[in-house]
Scaffold this active site. Structure first.
Site, mmCIF file in Angstrom:
data_model
loop_
_atom_site.group_PDB
_atom_site.id
_atom_site.type_symbol
_atom_site.label_atom_id
_atom_site.label_comp_id
_atom_site.label_asym_id
_atom_site.label_seq_id
_atom_site.Cartn_x
_atom_site.Cartn_y
_atom_site.Cartn_z
ATOM 1 N N LYS A 179 13.493 -4.987 5.255
ATOM 2 C CA LYS A 179 12.290 -5.048 5.127
ATOM 3 C C LYS A 179 11.271 -5.769 4.133
ATOM 4 C CE LYS A 179 8.945 -2.594 6.767
ATOM 5 N NZ LYS A 179 7.488 -2.565 6.163
ATOM 6 N N ASN A 180 11.088 -4.476 3.660
ATOM 7 C CA ASN A 180 10.045 -4.398 2.462
ATOM 8 C C ASN A 180 9.738 -5.647 1.197
ATOM 9 O OD1 ASN A 180 8.154 -2.821 3.652
ATOM 10 N ND2 ASN A 180 8.527 -1.317 2.518
ATOM 11 N N CYS B 119 -4.717 2.173 8.139
ATOM 12 C CA CYS B 119 -4.310 2.264 8.475
ATOM 13 C C CYS B 119 -3.773 3.252 8.728
ATOM 14 C CB CYS B 119 -2.439 1.190 9.035
ATOM 15 S SG CYS B 119 -1.929 2.283 7.331
ATOM 16 N N ARG C 152 -6.251 2.416 2.936
ATOM 17 C CA ARG C 152 -5.536 1.442 2.346
ATOM 18 C C ARG C 152 -6.277 0.423 1.326
ATOM 19 N NH1 ARG C 152 -0.197 1.069 5.074
ATOM 20 N NH2 ARG C 152 0.655 0.029 3.558
ATOM 21 N N ASP D 39 8.361 6.553 2.134
ATOM 22 C CA ASP D 39 9.093 6.115 3.373
ATOM 23 C C ASP D 39 10.071 6.359 3.151
ATOM 24 O OD1 ASP D 39 6.469 4.089 3.226
ATOM 25 O OD2 ASP D 39 8.510 2.021 2.119
ATOM 26 N N ARG E 18 8.955 -2.360 14.848
ATOM 27 C CA ARG E 18 8.674 -3.704 13.170
ATOM 28 C C ARG E 18 9.783 -3.222 11.980
ATOM 29 N NH1 ARG E 18 2.927 -1.574 11.222
ATOM 30 N NH2 ARG E 18 3.778 -3.035 9.672
HETATM 31 C C1 EPZ Z 1 4.080 -0.984 0.044
HETATM 32 O O1 EPZ Z 1 3.067 -0.772 0.932
HETATM 33 C C2 EPZ Z 1 5.492 -0.595 1.832
HETATM 34 N N1 EPZ Z 1 4.546 -1.758 2.258
HETATM 35 C C3 EPZ Z 1 4.503 0.433 2.454
HETATM 36 O O2 EPZ Z 1 5.510 0.543 3.076
HETATM 37 C C4 EPZ Z 1 4.857 1.679 1.632
HETATM 38 O O3 EPZ Z 1 4.768 2.828 2.147
HETATM 39 C C5 EPZ Z 1 4.571 1.565 -0.016
HETATM 40 O O4 EPZ Z 1 4.595 0.114 -0.547
HETATM 41 C C6 EPZ Z 1 4.858 2.710 -1.417
HETATM 42 O O5 EPZ Z 1 5.719 2.385 -1.357
HETATM 43 C C7 EPZ Z 1 4.888 -3.147 2.639
HETATM 44 O O6 EPZ Z 1 5.550 -2.804 1.177
HETATM 45 C C8 EPZ Z 1 5.349 -4.050 2.961
HETATM 46 P P1 EPZ Z 1 1.102 0.233 -2.007
HETATM 47 P P2 EPZ Z 1 1.994 -1.543 -0.664
HETATM 48 O O7 EPZ Z 1 -0.088 -0.342 -2.445
HETATM 49 O O8 EPZ Z 1 2.254 -2.146 -1.482
HETATM 50 C C9 EPZ Z 1 -2.943 3.133 -3.366
HETATM 51 C C10 EPZ Z 1 6.413 1.173 5.158
HETATM 52 O O9 EPZ Z 1 6.845 2.471 6.253
HETATM 53 N N2 EPZ Z 1 -3.309 1.248 -3.645
HETATM 54 O O10 EPZ Z 1 2.049 0.644 -3.346
HETATM 55 O O11 EPZ Z 1 0.876 -1.477 0.751
HETATM 56 C C11 EPZ Z 1 -2.361 3.259 -1.831
HETATM 57 O O12 EPZ Z 1 -3.683 3.676 -1.115
HETATM 58 C C12 EPZ Z 1 5.252 0.914 4.868
HETATM 59 O O13 EPZ Z 1 7.883 0.401 5.089
HETATM 60 C C13 EPZ Z 1 -4.808 0.900 -3.609
HETATM 61 O O14 EPZ Z 1 -4.900 2.721 -4.590
HETATM 62 O O15 EPZ Z 1 1.625 0.291 -0.897
HETATM 63 C C14 EPZ Z 1 -0.909 4.141 -1.972
HETATM 64 O O16 EPZ Z 1 -2.104 5.177 -2.590
HETATM 65 C C15 EPZ Z 1 4.789 1.129 4.923
HETATM 66 N N3 EPZ Z 1 -5.174 -0.046 -4.334
HETATM 67 C C16 EPZ Z 1 -0.699 3.052 -3.059
HETATM 68 O O17 EPZ Z 1 -1.948 2.685 -4.013
HETATM 69 C C17 EPZ Z 1 -4.927 -1.444 -3.479
HETATM 70 O O18 EPZ Z 1 -5.395 -1.673 -3.989
HETATM 71 C C18 EPZ Z 1 0.343 2.888 -3.764
HETATM 72 O O19 EPZ Z 1 0.275 1.897 -2.145
HETATM 73 C C19 EPZ Z 1 -3.493 -0.867 -3.209
HETATM 74 C C20 EPZ Z 1 -3.447 1.334 -3.377
#
Ligand code: EPZ
Length: 419
Positions: free
Chosen positions: A22-23, A115, A120, A306, A398
């Site tokens: 998915k991701n 969320c 996020r 995850d 989802r």
């Molecule tokens: C991806 O989300 C995945 N989603 C998430 O999977 C997964 O949990 C996450 O990566 C971490 O592995 C998809 O790929 C669609 P991040 P993403 O930006 O990219 C912080 C699932 O269950 N951050 O890597 O949105 C953030 O708050 C989902 O399948 C900032 O600070 O996650 C977090 O603490 C849920 N600033 C960390 O970075 C930003 O601009 C990592 O988040 C962006 C993120």
């Protein structure tokens, strides 16, 4: 809305197949906005999130034909507005920002918002995109961005909680059509980023280092269509590995990338589970009581956030104390209360969950709060004594393709009813 009914305690055994990732699919679908050529993508999981992304692509001008586990995308991107109704349902859709800017020079994309797994933010996305010469503003819940010409740049994309998967994806896609060289330092190393890099390369992008913390991209003028097969979903595979350990059984997880799951495999082995690579599959054998084991989640190759909830369900039935810390999403603990409704002894103390493992969980009505929390409740329900009803299973739909069908195939008694 539907709920899952699980009659717990049935013996599980056999083979279970993992679907496409998915991701990895979500940013790859977004990347098709970068070309006017035809893109055929196979082994796509049939999920609510992938269907939402297809809807979003259509709203941006693309023609999307959806077949069984395959989509064919053609036509030109001709609308730069990604609407709130689609983006707000799924954070993955925010990664149309980079492709829209690269293809049309402008983008108006709804902010994804927070969320249930925590705040996020999008600062890293904006930092990366703006380093490429984009001017951006926020208005009425939208990011409004323009760029007369994207220009390659060196940037550092590490944040307080490590690298960001989708921010790295957004920049990779925008930089593929930018003028000159882009270097992303502290890039996300997740396998989904490697997949996106391979997809972009197949379209004609000049990109190196994807899957490492330093990605180098030399912009090209045009990208082509492509035929591509998605790899399997490491989080779905990891969920099945944990299920086998919780059910104390023997399961062959088919089409599971062992190399993508080393942190989980290492942890399971250290608590007493026999996990072996078996060609393109993974065999899990678990017959005995396990030892408790602490985890701390980190970006890849660390223990994935995850899989944190699913691992917590396993520790809930593993006698002894284990401490679970989520360093990626420190508030991702909504499942604690629901697991406790089934008899688990878990308490949260600031940023950690302290699990006092017990011998047996008991079926109960529980509420799914997000995708991975729902998977944890399914594992708990399958090994609990009695009947568990899981409400709001649209979260599961989802991200897990035909989960009830797959579980039934290994002996579980799981079915859907209207809520
Ligand atoms: C991806 O989300 C995945 N989603 C998430 O999977 C997964 O949990 C996450 O990566 C971490 O592995 C998809 O790929 C669609 P991040 P993403 O930006 O990219 C912080 C699932 O269950 N951050 O890597 O949105 C953030 O708050 C989902 O399948 C900032 O600070 O996650 C977090 O603490 C849920 N600033 C960390 O970075 C930003 O601009 C990592 O988040 C962006 C993120």
């Amino acid at each position: 809305m539907e709920k899952f009914i699980i009659e717990g305690g049935k013996p599980l055994k056999g083979e279970i197949r993992v679907s496409g990732s998915k991701n990895a699919t979500l940013p790859i679908l977004a990347a098709t906005l970068l070309t006017d050529g035809v893109c055929e993508i196979r082994n796509i999981p049939k999920l609510r999130d992938t269907l939402t992304m297809c809807k979003l692509l259509r709203s941006l001008g693309k023609t999307v034909e959806i077949g069984p586990n395959k989509v064919v995308i053609s036509g030109s991107t001709n609308n730069h507005v990604a609407d709130y109704k689609l983006v707000s349902t799924m954070r993955g859709s925010f990664c149309v920002l980079g492709p829209l800017l690269a293809k049309l020079g402008k983008a108006k994309v709804s902010m994804p918002g927070g969320c249930v797994i925590g705040v996020r933010p999008i600062d890293l996305h904006m930092k990366g995109i703006m380093a490429l010469g984009v001017k951006a503003d926020f208005d009425a819940g939208y990011v409004i961005a323009t760029a007369s010409k994207l220009k390659g740049a060196q940037m550092y994309l590490g944040g307080t909680f490590g690298s960001s998967v989708l921010a790295t994806a957004n920049v990779m896609m925008a930089a593929s059509l930018a003028h000159g060289e882009t270097i992303i330092e502290s890039a996300a190393c997740e396998p989904e980023i490697e997949d996106l890099g391979n997809f972009l390369s197949g379209m004609g992008a000049k990109i190196e280092g994807h899957g490492t913390p330093r990605i180098v991209i030399n912009g090209v003028r045009k990208l082509n269509g492509i035929s591509y097969k998605m790899g399997s979903d490491r989080i779905e595979a990891g969920t099945f590995l944990i299920l086998a350990a919780a059910a104390k059984t023997d399961i062959l997880v088919k089409d599971a990338h062992y190399n993508h799951l080393l942190a989980l495999v290492d942890k399971l082995q250290s608590i007493g589970v026999d996990v072996q690579k078996d060609g393109a599959d993974i065999r899990v054998r678990c017959k005995k009581t396990l030892k408790p084991g602490n985890i701390v989640t980190h970006p890849h190759p660390g223990f994935p956030t995850d899989l944190q909830a699913q691992y917590m369900a396993l520790m809930a039935i593993t006698p002894g104390v284990s401490i679970i810390t989520d360093r990626v999403f420190p508030d991702r603990f909504m499942h604690i209360a629901e697991l406790n409704r089934m008899g688990a002894q878990i308490r949260r103390d600031a940023g950690v969950a302290i699990v006092e493992g017990i011998k047996q969980l008991y079926g109960a009505p529980v509420m799914a709060s997000d995708l991975r929390a729902s998977a944890a409740l399914v594992i708990a329900g399958l090994v609990a004594k009695g009947k568990t009803e899981i409400y709001r299973i649209y979260h599961l739909d989802r991200g897990y393709e035909d989960l009830d069908g797959k579980l039934t195939g290994i002996g579980a008694k799981v079915y859907r009813e209207k809520e």
